[in-house]
Design a protein around this motif. Structure first.
Motif, PDB file in Angstrom:
ATOM      1  N   LEU B 253       0.889  -1.080  -0.154  1.00  0.00           N
ATOM      2  CA  LEU B 253      -0.455  -0.045   0.163  1.00  0.00           C
ATOM      3  C   LEU B 253       0.768   1.239   0.125  1.00  0.00           C
ATOM      4  CD1 LEU B 253      -2.756  -0.150   2.547  1.00  0.00           C
ATOM      5  CD2 LEU B 253      -2.799  -0.900   0.046  1.00  0.00           C
ATOM      6  N   ILE B 254       0.553   2.421  -1.105  1.00  0.00           N
ATOM      7  CA  ILE B 254       1.630   3.550  -1.272  1.00  0.00           C
ATOM      8  C   ILE B 254       0.625   4.733  -0.597  1.00  0.00           C
ATOM      9  CG2 ILE B 254       3.681   2.989  -2.208  1.00  0.00           C
ATOM     10  CD1 ILE B 254       2.246   3.100  -4.983  1.00  0.00           C
ATOM     11  N   GLU B 255      -0.655   4.051  -0.742  1.00  0.00           N
ATOM     12  CA  GLU B 255      -1.888   5.463  -0.619  1.00  0.00           C
ATOM     13  C   GLU B 255      -2.929   4.530   0.367  1.00  0.00           C
ATOM     14  OE1 GLU B 255      -1.973   8.226  -4.035  1.00  0.00           O
ATOM     15  OE2 GLU B 255      -4.088   8.740  -2.618  1.00  0.00           O
ATOM     16  N   ASP B 256      -3.327   4.878   1.022  1.00  0.00           N
ATOM     17  CA  ASP B 256      -4.476   4.181   1.737  1.00  0.00           C
ATOM     18  C   ASP B 256      -5.277   5.795   2.248  1.00  0.00           C
ATOM     19  OD1 ASP B 256      -6.231   3.086   2.672  1.00  0.00           O
ATOM     20  OD2 ASP B 256      -4.834   2.417   4.984  1.00  0.00           O
ATOM     21  N   ASP B 266       5.253  -5.324  -7.508  1.00  0.00           N
ATOM     22  CA  ASP B 266       5.987  -5.641  -8.075  1.00  0.00           C
ATOM     23  C   ASP B 266       6.467  -6.720  -9.191  1.00  0.00           C
ATOM     24  OD1 ASP B 266       6.643  -5.787  -4.708  1.00  0.00           O
ATOM     25  OD2 ASP B 266       7.034  -7.860  -4.515  1.00  0.00           O
ATOM     26  N   ASP B 267       5.003  -7.243  -9.503  1.00  0.00           N
ATOM     27  CA  ASP B 267       5.318  -7.712 -11.111  1.00  0.00           C
ATOM     28  C   ASP B 267       4.686  -6.576 -12.540  1.00  0.00           C
ATOM     29  OD1 ASP B 267       6.592  -9.690 -10.099  1.00  0.00           O
ATOM     30  OD2 ASP B 267       4.571 -11.190  -9.492  1.00  0.00           O
ATOM     31  N   LEU B 268       3.938  -5.550 -11.815  1.00  0.00           N
ATOM     32  CA  LEU B 268       2.804  -4.265 -12.425  1.00  0.00           C
ATOM     33  C   LEU B 268       4.665  -3.274 -12.698  1.00  0.00           C
ATOM     34  CD1 LEU B 268       0.127  -4.978 -11.314  1.00  0.00           C
ATOM     35  CD2 LEU B 268       0.792  -5.649 -13.367  1.00  0.00           C
ATOM     36  N   ASP B 269       4.401  -2.766 -13.893  1.00  0.00           N
ATOM     37  CA  ASP B 269       5.041  -1.880 -13.950  1.00  0.00           C
ATOM     38  C   ASP B 269       4.617  -0.898 -13.977  1.00  0.00           C
ATOM     39  OD1 ASP B 269       6.913  -3.019 -15.007  1.00  0.00           O
ATOM     40  OD2 ASP B 269       6.635  -2.893 -16.587  1.00  0.00           O
ATOM     41  N   THR B 270       3.124  -0.391 -13.120  1.00  0.00           N
ATOM     42  CA  THR B 270       1.989   1.110 -13.208  1.00  0.00           C
ATOM     43  C   THR B 270       1.916   0.760 -11.944  1.00  0.00           C
ATOM     44  OG1 THR B 270      -0.130   1.360 -14.038  1.00  0.00           O
ATOM     45  CG2 THR B 270      -0.023  -1.390 -13.973  1.00  0.00           C
ATOM     46  N   THR B 271       1.302   1.599 -10.760  1.00  0.00           N
ATOM     47  CA  THR B 271       0.758   1.846  -9.874  1.00  0.00           C
ATOM     48  C   THR B 271      -1.187   1.170 -10.123  1.00  0.00           C
ATOM     49  OG1 THR B 271       0.458   4.108 -10.345  1.00  0.00           O
ATOM     50  CG2 THR B 271       1.886   3.112  -8.759  1.00  0.00           C
ATOM     51  N   CYS B 308      -2.634   0.179 -15.978  1.00  0.00           N
ATOM     52  CA  CYS B 308      -2.108   0.174 -17.229  1.00  0.00           C
ATOM     53  C   CYS B 308      -1.026  -0.252 -17.847  1.00  0.00           C
ATOM     54  CB  CYS B 308      -2.795   1.890 -18.456  1.00  0.00           C
ATOM     55  SG  CYS B 308      -2.615   1.294 -19.428  1.00  0.00           S
ATOM     56  N   VAL B 309      -1.065  -1.586 -18.053  1.00  0.00           N
ATOM     57  CA  VAL B 309       0.356  -2.730 -18.359  1.00  0.00           C
ATOM     58  C   VAL B 309       0.872  -2.896 -19.629  1.00  0.00           C
ATOM     59  CG1 VAL B 309       1.075  -3.204 -16.230  1.00  0.00           C
ATOM     60  CG2 VAL B 309      -1.040  -4.614 -17.887  1.00  0.00           C
ATOM     61  N   GLY B 310       1.615  -3.027 -20.466  1.00  0.00           N
ATOM     62  CA  GLY B 310       2.156  -3.407 -22.166  1.00  0.00           C
ATOM     63  C   GLY B 310       2.110  -5.064 -21.450  1.00  0.00           C
ATOM     64  N   GLY B 311       2.669  -5.782 -22.781  1.00  0.00           N
ATOM     65  CA  GLY B 311       2.686  -6.805 -22.888  1.00  0.00           C
ATOM     66  C   GLY B 311       2.479  -7.760 -24.284  1.00  0.00           C
ATOM     67  N   VAL B 312       3.077  -8.368 -25.172  1.00  0.00           N
ATOM     68  CA  VAL B 312       2.987  -9.999 -26.193  1.00  0.00           C
ATOM     69  C   VAL B 312       2.396 -10.921 -25.959  1.00  0.00           C
ATOM     70  CG1 VAL B 312       4.198 -10.688 -27.609  1.00  0.00           C
ATOM     71  CG2 VAL B 312       5.321  -8.503 -26.520  1.00  0.00           C
ATOM     72  N   VAL B 313       1.130 -11.049 -26.613  1.00  0.00           N
ATOM     73  CA  VAL B 313       0.696 -12.468 -27.060  1.00  0.00           C
ATOM     74  C   VAL B 313       1.500 -13.115 -26.903  1.00  0.00           C
ATOM     75  CG1 VAL B 313      -1.195 -13.539 -27.635  1.00  0.00           C
ATOM     76  CG2 VAL B 313      -1.461 -11.439 -27.566  1.00  0.00           C
ATOM     77  N   ARG B 314       1.335 -14.186 -25.633  1.00  0.00           N
ATOM     78  CA  ARG B 314       1.854 -15.310 -25.944  1.00  0.00           C
ATOM     79  C   ARG B 314       1.743 -16.774 -26.393  1.00  0.00           C
ATOM     80  NH1 ARG B 314       6.516 -15.204 -27.141  1.00  0.00           N
ATOM     81  NH2 ARG B 314       7.923 -13.566 -26.091  1.00  0.00           N
ATOM     82  N   GLU B 315      -0.561 -16.814 -25.607  1.00  0.00           N
ATOM     83  CA  GLU B 315      -1.471 -18.284 -25.881  1.00  0.00           C
ATOM     84  C   GLU B 315      -2.491 -17.468 -26.257  1.00  0.00           C
ATOM     85  OE1 GLU B 315       0.039 -21.500 -26.026  1.00  0.00           O
ATOM     86  OE2 GLU B 315       1.865 -21.452 -25.916  1.00  0.00           O
ATOM     87  N   ILE B 316      -3.237 -18.483 -27.211  1.00  0.00           N
ATOM     88  CA  ILE B 316      -4.922 -17.682 -27.389  1.00  0.00           C
ATOM     89  C   ILE B 316      -5.436 -19.423 -27.370  1.00  0.00           C
ATOM     90  CG2 ILE B 316      -6.148 -17.142 -29.092  1.00  0.00           C
ATOM     91  CD1 ILE B 316      -3.731 -15.606 -30.344  1.00  0.00           C
ATOM     92  N   ALA B 317      -6.413 -19.185 -26.883  1.00  0.00           N
ATOM     93  CA  ALA B 317      -7.467 -20.676 -26.508  1.00  0.00           C
ATOM     94  C   ALA B 317      -8.525 -19.990 -26.894  1.00  0.00           C
ATOM     95  CB  ALA B 317      -7.300 -21.322 -25.142  1.00  0.00           C
ATOM     96  N   TYR B 318      -9.273 -20.435 -28.248  1.00  0.00           N
ATOM     97  CA  TYR B 318     -10.272 -19.956 -29.155  1.00  0.00           C
ATOM     98  C   TYR B 318     -11.539 -21.470 -28.748  1.00  0.00           C
ATOM     99  CZ  TYR B 318     -14.004 -19.469 -32.290  1.00  0.00           C
ATOM    100  OH  TYR B 318     -14.979 -18.604 -32.769  1.00  0.00           O
TER     101      TYR B 318
END
Lengths: 282, 369
Positions: B253-256, B266-271, B308-318
């Protein structure tokens, strides 16, 4: 390919011959006219002479009747006690002394009959001296002795049937308001009946052809059929024994064949019904 | 689906701090629970979580080591199964194989000593309700799986129990039949007004059947709530993870503030900005849970701003009705996103495309335990 087929067939033939030639030759000689069992009298055979003789032989028929009574009584006693033992061993959880009871009820399966016979005889004699019962030895003592050793077989058969029994069936009956006694008579008993019946038949057969134990605990006038046959054979085999054995083999064979056919038919009917049920709409 | 008549004032079944031990193993650990008259309550949990033991204690096949169970105000301690106003439908159905369908259904009434004509009338009625009237004379092995299930249900319902216990009621049916039977079961329950307690390990079964669900883990009830509450507002990581699928991120928590919080993961580049307050110590370690269907995915290079985060599609299950995407974030974590396939002709996002993931400030659930 053909050679192998021939080889297999001859092995099968030899195996069957090994098993059944003795019985077949015995049946064959029951129609022999000769007094000597092993000499074939070609001129006057076949004949039913020994069969007629057999039915005039009061002593053998009496022994057969005693054997039937003992076998039926001891098989029934063994069926009741064996079922109870089987129930206790599968249904009452790990109580104290369970392993001991289990070992003791099945011990007669491996116990030498001679020892069983002596032990029984000593017990009956001691009992008679102490409490005056059983008075002498005869039908009653043979029946009791037979119950003790045939019960083990019934226990094993019933136990294995109960082990494959879905406990939920009994729980369902309890859940629907049936008291434990009702559950036993309406659900458990009908479902293990086939096992009890086959246990009864097994016990009957075992009692029917037991010589060793009967020998120890029998008294005057209570000779069973196998004992009678045994004592006659010692004096020389007479052909009416062949006739008697033939009749016994035929009765047993008819029973086995009939029950096999009936079971096969039931199985086929059931499989068909199950298949029809699956193809029904849900 | 019609609204059930659930009487929330009437705590029909009360389980009061019930514990069951088998030797050293605690199968049910201090469970307290109230179930209302007329509801379908599902005990949901993995195998060995104690749900079946709890059900068997309700039926009377096991007795609690401590605590007590009250049905309609009556203490059940020491009352054997055959005297309880409760009936059970077994997982294996436990139909008596040597009796016909009619005799199976009649069994319960016979034990009560109901007169023969009355038994026959009620059995016929009940078989009509479960649409098995023409099968009365058959033996169980002459029935299909679905028919057996309905016989078991009819047999359990014929005594009009105060409480019907169902152990994995649909477990032995195939998928198509299950869906059909689920709705039949609900209709029947509404028609008869019997209170149902269902044990299941299948969350879909629990979600469709239940008016409320109790999630169990290691002998304890972890959360009780309606299917929506359990799914949208899980109270722990276990529940969030057990029901449906979820993306879980550990953070601080950085703002409460009372109206909102900000979390640095830790794993996200965004708050992560969450539009509701939470109760947690400042600076506490928390977990952010986001359901895959609550994430929007668009083609794009740059991810800007919060949530909001960016990434690359690795797997798709239709899957037909929707597609499941596994997106590798720039930080290395893989996130699961489900997108409904609304347009038939749309040009779908394909493997190795760069995407931007975004979610509403109200979507994440913040968990502290």
């Amino acid at each position: 390919m053909n050679d192998r087929g021939l080889f297999r067939k001859s092995i099968l033939g030899l195996g069957l011959a090994f098993l059944y030639v003795p019985i077949l030759s015995m049946m064959f000689f029951s129609f022999n006219n000769s007094r000597l069992v092993t000499v074939w009298d070609a001129e006057n055979s076949p004949t039913l002479r020994w069969y007629v003789r057999l039915f005039e032989n009061e002593q053998l028929l009496g022994a057969a009747w005693i054997s039937i009574k003992i076998a039926a009584l001891s098989a029934s006693g063994a069926a009741i006690l064996g079922t109870l033992a089987g129930l206790v061993l599968t249904r009452f959880g790990p109580f104290r002394g369970r392993a001991l009871l289990s070992a003791m009820t099945t011990a007669p399966l491996v116990m030498p009959e001679v020892i069983m016979g002596i032990a029984m005889l000593l017990l009956f004699v001691a009992l008679e001296q102490m409490i005056g019962w059983p008075e002498g030895r005869g039908l009653l003592t043979i029946t009791i002795a037979h119950v003790t050793f045939t019960m083990a077989y019934v226990t094993v058969v019933v136990q294995s049937r109960l082990a494959g029994f879905d406990d939920a069936l009994e729980e369902a009956a309890l859940d629907l308001g049936a008291k434990p006694a009702t559950v036993f008579f309406k659900i458990t008993l009908p479902l293990i009946m086939p096992a009890i019946v086959s246990g009864w038949l097994l016990a009957f057969t075992l009692s029917w052809d037991d010589v060793v134990i009967s020998q120890f605990v029998s008294g005057p006038g209570s000779s069973t059929l196998p004992m009678e046959i045994f004592s006659r054979v010692r004096r020389g085999v007479s052909p009416d024994i062949n006739a008697l054995a033939t009749i016994m083999v035929l009765i047993v064979a008819t029973g086995v064949v009939a029950s096999t056919i009936w079971m096969k038919r039931q199985e086929r009917k059931r499989a068909l019904e199950e298949q029809m049920a699956r193809s029904d709409t849900p | 689906m019609a609204e059930r008549v659930v009487d929330r004032q009437n705590q029909y079944l009360r389980i009061e701090s019930v514990t069951k031990r088998f030797g050293d193993f605690v199968a049910v650990d201090n469970v307290s629970l109230s179930i209302f008259k007329g509801e379908i309550f599902c005990l949901l949990g993995g195998s060995g979580c104690g749900k079946t033991t709890l059900l068997r204690m309700l039926a009377g096949f096991e007795s609690p080591t401590s605590g007590r169970i009250l049905i309609d105000g009556q203490d059940m301690s020491g009352i054997p199964p055959y005297e309880r106003p409760v009936n059970m439908m077994f997982q294996s159905y436990a139909l008596f194989p040597h009796m016909t369908v009619a005799a199976n259904v009649a069994f319960g009434l016979e034990q009560e000593g109901v007169a023969r004509p009355e038994i026959e009338r009620r059995v016929r009625e009940m078989l009509d309700i479960v649409k098995l009237g023409e099968f009365a004379k058959r033996k169980p092995h002459q029935l299909s799986g679905g028919q057996r299930q309905r016989v078991a249900l009819a047999r359990a319902l014929i005594k009009k129990p105060k409480l019907l216990l169902l152990d994995e009621p649909l477990g032995a049916l195939d998928k198509k039949l299950r869906e059909h039977t689920q709705f039949e079961l609900i209709n029947l329950q509404e028609q008869l007004g019997v209170t149902f307690v269902v044990v299941t390990h299948d969350q879909e079964e629990a979600m469709t059947l239940a008016s409320r669900i109790g999630v169990m883990n290691k002998g304890q009830i972890v959360q009780v709530g309606t299917p929506t509450e359990i799914y949208e507002f899980p109270n722990s990581r276990f529940v969030a993870d057990f029901i449906g699928s979820v993306n879980m991120f550990e953070g601080r928590l950085i703002e409460d503030e009372p109206g909102h919080v900000r979390i640095r993961c830790d794993d996200l580049d965004t708050t992560v900005f969450v539009s509701h307050g939470i109760s947690a110590a400042p600076d506490a370690r928390v977990f952010v849970a986001i359901r895959p269907e609550k994430i929007e995915m668009t083609r794009g290079q740059a991810a800007e701003g919060e949530n909001c985060v960016g990434g690359v599609v690795r797997e798709i299950a239709y899957m037909g009705d929707m597609s499941v995407y596994l997106v590798r974030l720039d930080g290395g974590r893989t996130v699961r996103v489900t997108i409904p396939n609304i347009e038939r002709h749309e040009e779908r996002i394909v493997w190795d495309e760069r995407v931007v993931l975004r979610w509403q400030p109200s979507s994440p659930v913040v968990l502290t335990q």
